[in-house]
Design an enzyme around this catalytic site. Structure first.
Site, PDB file in Angstrom:
ATOM      1  N   GLY A  26      -5.060  -7.055   5.886  1.00  0.00           N
ATOM      2  CA  GLY A  26      -3.931  -6.553   6.668  1.00  0.00           C
ATOM      3  C   GLY A  26      -4.035  -6.998   8.106  1.00  0.00           C
ATOM      4  O   GLY A  26      -3.415  -7.969   8.530  1.00  0.00           O
ATOM      5  N   MET A  85     -12.730  -1.257  -3.240  1.00  0.00           N
ATOM      6  CA  MET A  85     -12.357  -0.842  -1.882  1.00  0.00           C
ATOM      7  C   MET A  85     -13.564  -1.016  -0.968  1.00  0.00           C
ATOM      8  O   MET A  85     -14.627  -0.440  -1.222  1.00  0.00           O
ATOM      9  CB  MET A  85     -11.914   0.625  -1.861  1.00  0.00           C
ATOM     10  N   GLY A 134      -7.340  -1.655   9.368  1.00  0.00           N
ATOM     11  CA  GLY A 134      -8.135  -1.887  10.561  1.00  0.00           C
ATOM     12  C   GLY A 134      -9.494  -1.212  10.591  1.00  0.00           C
ATOM     13  O   GLY A 134     -10.097  -1.086  11.663  1.00  0.00           O
ATOM     14  N   GLY A 148     -11.006  -4.339   5.479  1.00  0.00           N
ATOM     15  CA  GLY A 148     -11.930  -4.974   6.413  1.00  0.00           C
ATOM     16  C   GLY A 148     -12.223  -6.430   6.127  1.00  0.00           C
ATOM     17  O   GLY A 148     -13.238  -6.961   6.588  1.00  0.00           O
ATOM     18  N   MET A 183       0.917   5.256  -0.088  1.00  0.00           N
ATOM     19  CA  MET A 183       0.051   6.401   0.244  1.00  0.00           C
ATOM     20  C   MET A 183       0.874   7.677   0.285  1.00  0.00           C
ATOM     21  O   MET A 183       2.016   7.667   0.763  1.00  0.00           O
ATOM     22  CB  MET A 183      -0.600   6.187   1.614  1.00  0.00           C
ATOM     23  N   HIS A 203      -0.512  -1.201  -4.732  1.00  0.00           N
ATOM     24  CA  HIS A 203      -1.745  -0.402  -4.715  1.00  0.00           C
ATOM     25  C   HIS A 203      -1.360   1.056  -4.498  1.00  0.00           C
ATOM     26  O   HIS A 203      -0.957   1.445  -3.394  1.00  0.00           O
ATOM     27  CB  HIS A 203      -2.628  -0.930  -3.573  1.00  0.00           C
ATOM     28  N   MET A 231      -2.133   4.669  -3.875  1.00  0.00           N
ATOM     29  CA  MET A 231      -3.111   5.657  -3.405  1.00  0.00           C
ATOM     30  C   MET A 231      -2.405   7.007  -3.449  1.00  0.00           C
ATOM     31  O   MET A 231      -2.080   7.604  -2.414  1.00  0.00           O
ATOM     32  CB  MET A 231      -3.579   5.282  -1.987  1.00  0.00           C
ATOM     33  N   ASP A 276       0.824  -1.209   0.000  1.00  0.00           N
ATOM     34  CA  ASP A 276       0.000   0.000   0.000  1.00  0.00           C
ATOM     35  C   ASP A 276       0.858   1.260   0.000  1.00  0.00           C
ATOM     36  O   ASP A 276       1.521   1.567   0.989  1.00  0.00           O
ATOM     37  CB  ASP A 276      -0.917   0.004   1.230  1.00  0.00           C
TER      38      ASP A 276
END
Ligand code: DX5
Ligand code: ZN
Length: 230
Positions: A199, A141, A149, A179, A41, A70, A72, A39
């Site tokens: 995750g 998503m 989390g 999730g 970011m 991914h 972002m 991820d």
């Protein structure tokens, strides 16, 4: 990378020990991970900052299988080459990251990588219909991107089912991100998803020095999903 629709578990290293990425990647693969989800970011497209291409390049030698990156970030196009050179197998960009997603997907494939298209929970499928010949993966998503989390957003199950129908026989993966747990994995597997990012649900209870819980968590999520996979 050969295409199949079997359930694949892709632990997100967002929940790993950031001081031990190499060992964490080796541990999750040894414990049964199919893909490693990375991820990225930027603190602009999402309200959190992780790491960039240099970190991806550093962890690449520690991943035997698929490195699923991914992004972002916005803008995205100017960084694609760096992530390709870092060794990503799949590069996923967000539909919402800019006005030219078609160009972005073209560029990813032009770099010889699998092209992923991520959709925020508030984004509909309309645009996807015009991009089906451009993508190797669509990431639904199931949380708002930015943090691990968070709670799974149930409305995305119907979207996943509609996406599966839209894809038909095309060799396009459906990835679910956010999730995913033993409880939510069956909902999306039954709706047609094949790549499950997780995750916190994978890393909980374990560590580099005690990786066995990673394996137990991966097996539990896989079993729950496979029991209902379509
Ligand atoms: C969220 C990330 C996800 C996240 C998943 O922005 O894209 O990959 O780390 O974490 P969990 O499984 O804890 O929701
Ligand atoms: Zn992700």
């Amino acid at each position: 990378m050969t295409f199949d629709r079997r359930i694949k578990i892709a632990p997100s290293i967002l929940s790993a020990d950031f001081a031990n990425f190499g060992a964490e990647c080796r541990a999750i693969e040894a414990e049964g991970a199919d893909w490693v989800h990375v991820d990225v970011m930027d603190g602009h497209f999402v309200p959190n900052i992780t790491f960039g291409p240099a970190t991806c390049a550093a962890i690449r030698p520690h991943i035997k299988g698929v490195m699923d990156v991914h992004l972002m970030i916005a803008p995205v196009d100017s960084y694609l080459e760096a992530f390709a050179k870092a060794g990503a197998d799949v590069i996923t960009a967000h539909l919402e990251a800019g006005p030219h997603i078609h160009r972005t997907l073209q560029a990813i494939r032009g770099l010889g990588k699998k092209a992923g298209l991520a959709l925020n929970p508030g984004t509909g499928l309309d645009a996807v219909a015009h991009l089906l010949d451009m993508v190797d993966l669509v990431c639904v998503m199931t949380v708002n991107p930015g943090f691990g989390g968070q709670k799974f957003i149930e409305s995305q199950v119907a979207k996943t089912r509609a996406l599966r129908a839209m894809i038909g026989d095309r060799p396009i993966h459906i990835e679910i991100d956010g999730g995913v747990t033993v409880e939510t994995a069956p909902l999306v597997a039954a709706a047609g998803a094949d790549v499950l990012v997780a995750g916190s649900a994978v890393f909980k209870g374990g560590s580099v020095s005690n990786p066995a819980p990673y394996g137990a968590n991966i097996r539990a999520i896989r079993a729950a999903a496979e029991a209902v996979a379509v």
